[in-house]
Design an enzyme around this catalytic site. Structure first.
Site, PDB file in Angstrom:
ATOM      1  NE  ARG A  79      -7.944  11.940  -3.514  1.00 47.29           N
ATOM      2  CZ  ARG A  79      -7.762  11.038  -2.263  1.00 47.29           C
ATOM      3  NH1 ARG A  79      -8.447  11.773  -1.007  1.00 47.29           N
ATOM      4  NH2 ARG A  79      -7.429  10.059  -1.451  1.00 47.29           N
ATOM      5  CE  LYS A 104      -6.842   2.086   2.710  1.00 44.90           C
ATOM      6  NZ  LYS A 104      -8.062   2.978   2.321  1.00 44.90           N
ATOM      7  CD  GLU A 152      -9.771   3.782  -0.359  1.00 44.23           C
ATOM      8  OE1 GLU A 152      -8.870   4.553   0.111  1.00 44.23           O
ATOM      9  OE2 GLU A 152     -11.040   3.565   1.137  1.00 44.23           O
ATOM     10  CG  ASP A 153      -7.966   6.898  -3.377  1.00 46.51           C
ATOM     11  OD1 ASP A 153      -8.132   7.864  -2.005  1.00 46.51           O
ATOM     12  OD2 ASP A 153      -6.911   6.949  -3.578  1.00 46.51           O
ATOM     13  CE1 TYR A 168      -4.299   1.133  -0.281  1.00 49.20           C
ATOM     14  CE2 TYR A 168      -3.911   2.417   1.133  1.00 49.20           C
ATOM     15  CZ  TYR A 168      -4.250   2.129   0.153  1.00 49.20           C
ATOM     16  OH  TYR A 168      -5.488   2.884  -0.642  1.00 49.20           O
ATOM     17  CG  ASP A 201     -10.504   4.102   4.576  1.00 52.61           C
ATOM     18  OD1 ASP A 201     -10.742   3.942   5.688  1.00 52.61           O
ATOM     19  OD2 ASP A 201      -8.758   3.794   4.102  1.00 52.61           O
ATOM     20  CG  ASP A 202     -10.003   8.678   0.546  1.00 52.63           C
ATOM     21  OD1 ASP A 202      -9.196   8.561   0.837  1.00 52.63           O
ATOM     22  OD2 ASP A 202     -11.755   8.051  -0.559  1.00 52.63           O
ATOM     23  CG  ASN A 229      -0.100   8.713   2.409  1.00 51.93           C
ATOM     24  OD1 ASN A 229       0.627   8.931   2.693  1.00 51.93           O
ATOM     25  ND2 ASN A 229      -1.298   8.554   3.156  1.00 51.93           N
TER      26      ASN A 229
END
Length: 572
Positions: A156, A174, A245-246, A103, A268-269, A420
């Protein structure tokens, strides 16, 4: 006769290469002679029969010989697609060392080069043109036991932006963490990329790009596609855990609000990042002695992650006795156009609650470097925050002037450059230590080595979502939680903070060892499940029943004995 606990019945007809090419069932050189006889494997494998530990040793030797982290990422992905039990056994033997390979930060490069590194399919790629085919695609019998889905649209990816179909690296990574850290069985997980096109010119121009070469779908067409997806998911898997996610900031919070009360889902973000930030902040407060309700928080980055962090810290402050208004007033959100105020244009709905009133007398007396714009340095100088969080994706945006100014007003500044991958971090943590004369408490998004300064070793807490989401997901699956709430994430934050080594040792690390993620995830799962029970989101289980269900849901990477499900077929 009842089969042994560690025995698995293999359906009739599954043998030979079919067994070897199934990553869930494959044991490679560890198939016993009895299994080789029963499943037509004689001659297809070298004669030596190895243990799982033998295989792990070979894989570790290979990993060490590879020249770069990206090479190791590719090797581990190939191993995952070949033998999942071995893959997770390798991860388990060195969780701290291998997490950065599977990751952050390495997964970013994996996403950027996804189309060039592609070996074999994993998960589902569904384009906006296939909106009417969800039921057909989901109907495959191999998906019958799915309990956990991670989905992205690739717009993203970390701090790297739009990676289109290459964003699939994130759901795959993930889910590997869900299994490696949380013990969720890999055969119950599913990675999905909703390919709505890409506006990344480099991807569009790449002849090897594997995604849908189309400008990103927007507006009602996009919303209809997402709605069709959610409806199909709920129809196929009524009790599934769905993790977003993202997604771009314009969609992440909006979609979360739209669907959070329709199924068991979270982003999660928005929530996972916020939860570990709150957990690390609570641990840091043990060192500073300043209660959470008295903290003043500056956040650089007003997207879904930044506002998500603000929301969860605010909710925790309210739990500690502040009113909503009092808590909200303690936040200073700084975006690309400066501090967010009532005069800031083009704000999304989720950003508006954190507008500072620029007309208040104390704001009108602020000393600004440039009239009309309130920079991060202006905020630090005038608001004197005790906490500074970076989720901007802009490398070096925590300048020496900003950090030194913060240290003037706060004895132990809490500074979290969390962007990140490493190339996007707001400041090098070693610089922050030097600029604050060793007084800062630092948390980061990616791993950084300890730093020696004036005879003291400073450890940098990696505020990795992996501390939180695997345990939250494990709890939701184990106790069949109907929803996931912000207060469940606060419970997870408190569970992580309670395990901080700094509680008993002021010079200790802020967060538990990454190597102990399995233990952390278990405690997070217990706390999350109890909070779900308190909110009436699961059945009224006793504490002992919750622990029993969570333990029963944890998958371990170990080989089981295979026997034919029916009388041994005639392979002759």
């Amino acid at each position: 006769m009842t089969k042994a606990v560690n025995t698995v019945e293999i359906p009739a007809g599954v043998s030979g290469y079919e067994l070897l090419e199934n990553p869930i069932l494959n044991k490679g050189t560890a198939f016993t002679q009895e299994e080789r006889d029963a499943f037509a494997l004689n001659g297809l494998l070298p004669p030596k029969i190895e243990t799982l530990q033998d295989q792990v040793a070979r894989c570790v030797e290979t990993l060490k010989a590879l020249p770069t982290q990206l090479d190791r990422y590719v090797y581990l992905r190939d191993l995952q697609d070949t033998n999942e039990t071995l893959h997770y056994a390798v991860i388990a033997q060195d969780l701290y060392g291998i997490l950065p390979m599977i990751y952050t930060p390495t997964v970013g490069a994996g996403c950027q080069q996804f189309s060039h590194l592609f070996r074999r399919p994993r998960g589902l790629f569904i384009t906006a043109e296939q909106k009417d085919k969800f039921d057909e695609i989901f109907a495959n019998p191999r998906f019958d036991n799915i309990e956990c889905i991670v989905v992205t649209d690739g717009e993203r990816i970390l701090g790297l932006g739009d990676q289109g179909a290459g964003g699939m690296g994130i759901p795959i990574g993930k889910l590997a963490i869900y299994t490696g850290c949380g013990g969720i069985a890999p055969e119950t997980t599913l990675a999905i990329t909703l390919d709505t096109g890409t506006n990344n010119e480099e991807r569009q121009a790449d002849p090897l790009y594997l995604g849908w070469k189309h400008e990103r779908v927007r507006g009602q067409e996009y919303d209809d596609f997402i709605e069709a997806f959610v409806v199909a998911v709920m129809k196929r898997w009524p009790n599934v855990l769905l993790q977003w996610e993202d997604f771009h900031k314009n969609n992440a919070s909006r979609l979360l609000e739209k669907y959070r009360d329709r199924l068991c889902t979270f982003n999660d973000d928005v929530q996972g990042t916020a939860s570990i930030a709150v957990g690390a902040l609570m641990a840091a407060i043990n060192l500073t002695g300043v209660p959470l309700k008295d903290q003043r928080v500056a956040i650089l980055g007003g997207g879904s992650a930044g506002i998500g962090i603000a929301d969860l810290i605010k909710c925790t402050m309210v739990q500690e006795g502040l009113s909503e208004e009092e808590a909200r007033s303690r936040f200073y959100i700084v975006g690309r156009h400066g501090m967010v105020t009532e005069q800031t244009g083009n704000l999304e709905a989720f950003q508006k609650p954190y507008c500072q009133d620029s007309k208040r007398p104390e704001k009108e007396n602020w000393q600004l470097d440039k009239a009309g714009t309130v920079s991060l340095l202006d905020v630090i100088r005038n608001a004197k925050p005790t906490v500074l969080v970076g989720v901007s994706g802009v490398a070096g945006s925590f300048t020496e002037d900003i950090i030194r100014e913060m240290a003037k007003h706060t004895a132990r500044p809490i500074i979290f450059p969390m962007s990140n991958p490493t190339s996007c971090v707001e400041a090098q943590p070693s610089d922050i230590i030097q600029w604050t004369d060793g007084n800062a408490i630092v948390g980061t998004g990616s791993p950084f080595e300890p730093f020696e300064y004036k005879g003291k070793t400073h450890y940098f807490a990696q505020c990795n979502n992996s501390y939180v989401f695997p345990g939250v997901g494990l709890a939701a699956i184990a106790v069949r939680a109907r929803r996931i709430t912000d207060t469940m994430f606060i419970a997870a934050s408190k569970a992580v903070a309670a395990m901080s080594p700094a509680i008993s040792n002021p010079n200790g690390k802020l967060l538990p060892e990454l190597a102990d993620m399995r233990k952390v995830s278990y405690q997070v799962a217990i706390a999350t499940a109890k909070q779900a029970r308190a909110e009436g989101l699961t059945e009224n289980l006793t504490d002992a029943q919750i622990e029993e269900k969570i333990k029963a849901a944890i998958w371990e990477p170990e080989y089981k004995q295979y026997v034919p499900a029916v009388d041994k077929p005639d392979y002759a």
